[in-house]
Design a protein around this motif. Structure first.
Motif: not given
Length: 335
Positions: A112-131
């Motif tokens: 569940h993406k709750k933040m913008p992709i490509g925002s410079g806020l670690g979008s891929s990082s947040a998803s990966t870490v949650a998993g």
């Protein structure tokens, strides 16, 4: 609860012999992992901190069929791959299971993406870490948070071509983090001054991470390197000393920001707005286009984001704003 008296080898042996069920009895879990601000201006690839908002959520279920499957993704407008080999969450989970010798385990993932992709806020990082946090919990906390960092770096490598840790380490550990070394990996948690807030504004323009990295100079002048070393040391010292003035003086980048900032409309104006409204320091979050300011309190942070958004509106750029204290705990179980 995990048995902390067992070393890792003992835990892996138990896991290998326990092929029908997770170690702690859980079969379904939902985890939130936070967004992060990487670099913190002067610390390219070595400094970062976590924030409470935004972030991503992963729902994970253990199944009887071996293998990792992405069941669904929401909030991404169809931009992220459902192919388990190409998605950062599933690929990192697969690396984790291989490491603990549990390839017999079946995993279904809902992202569940709750933040913008490509925002410079670690979008891929947040998803990966949650998993990774989710699978580690389901398997009985076999690895410590720090031991999860290399697996999360695999996800970053898949996302942008380089396995940096300045997003994933603070997302996992919370707070401010210094990556002292990549070979061998040495990650150090830093203190956060009491009451500090981040004022983040995401201008809705496209700045791909790969493109932003390619703009960085491969060679730098020694005098610039010396300036940068001094600023990184000053920022770390300021965090330990609770010295906001030293932190602010140190938040200057002579290597990366001058090039990357030209991709962000209104960047210099937003810097002026931030500093005139009481910011401790200001800069680009990660590769951009998000920008951030550190502030002494929530009221100051909100004043900064409001004024910056008003400026962006005047130049016809939509934006999102996030005001958050520094996230101290990293990922959390929410269901």
């Amino acid at each position: 609860m995990p048995n902390n008296d067992l070393n890792f080898a003992d835990k892996v042996e138990i896991a290998a012999n326990n092929t029908k069920a997770p170690l702690n009895g859980l079969r379904v879990i939902r985890v939130f992992a936070p967004a992060t601000v990487a670099n913190v201006v002067c610390g390219f690839d070595v400094l970062g901190f976590a924030v409470n908002e935004p972030g991503d959520e992963v729902e994970m279920r253990l199944t009887e069929t071996p293998g990792v499957v992405i069941k669904s993704i929401s909030g991404d407008d169809g931009r992220l791959p459902l192919d388990a080999a190409k998605n950062t969450v599933s690929a990192s989970v697969q690396h984790y299971l291989q490491h603990i010798n549990r390839l017999d385990v079946g995993v279904e993932i809902k992202l569940h993406k709750k933040m913008p992709i490509g925002s410079g806020l670690g979008s891929s990082s947040a998803s990966t870490v949650a998993g990774l946090f989710a699978i580690n919990k389901l398997m009985g906390d076999l690895l410590s948070p720090k031991e999860l960092v290399p697996f999360a770096m695999k996800g970053e490598e898949l996302a942008c071509g380089y396995g940096h840790a300045d997003n994933v380490a603070p997302a996992i550990l919370g707070g401010f983090v210094l990556v002292r070394s990549y070979d061998p990996l040495d990650v150090i948690s830093l203190p956060t001054p009491a009451g500090m807030y981040a004022a983040i504004v995401y201008p809705e323009v496209d700045v791909p991470t790969k493109d932003a990295r390619q703009m960085i100079r491969s060679k730098v002048l020694l005098k610039d390197a010396v300036t940068q070393w001094g600023n990184v040391a000053g920022l770390v010292s300021g965090l330990f000393m609770n010295d906001l003035d030293l932190i602010g003086r140190s938040m200057k980048d002579v290597l990366v920001e001058p090039t990357r900032s030209i991709l962000i409309p209104g960047f210099e104006e937003m810097r002026t707005i931030a500093m005139e409204n009481g910011a401790i320091g200001f800069g680009i979050s990660g590769s951009g286009p998000s920008v951030f300011a550190l502030a002494k309190d929530e009221e100051t942070a909100r004043k900064i984001t409001k004024a910056q958004q008003q400026h962006l509106h005047k130049i016809n750029i939509n934006s999102k704003a996030y005001v958050s204290s520094v996230n101290a705990q990293g990922p959390i179980v929410i269901e």
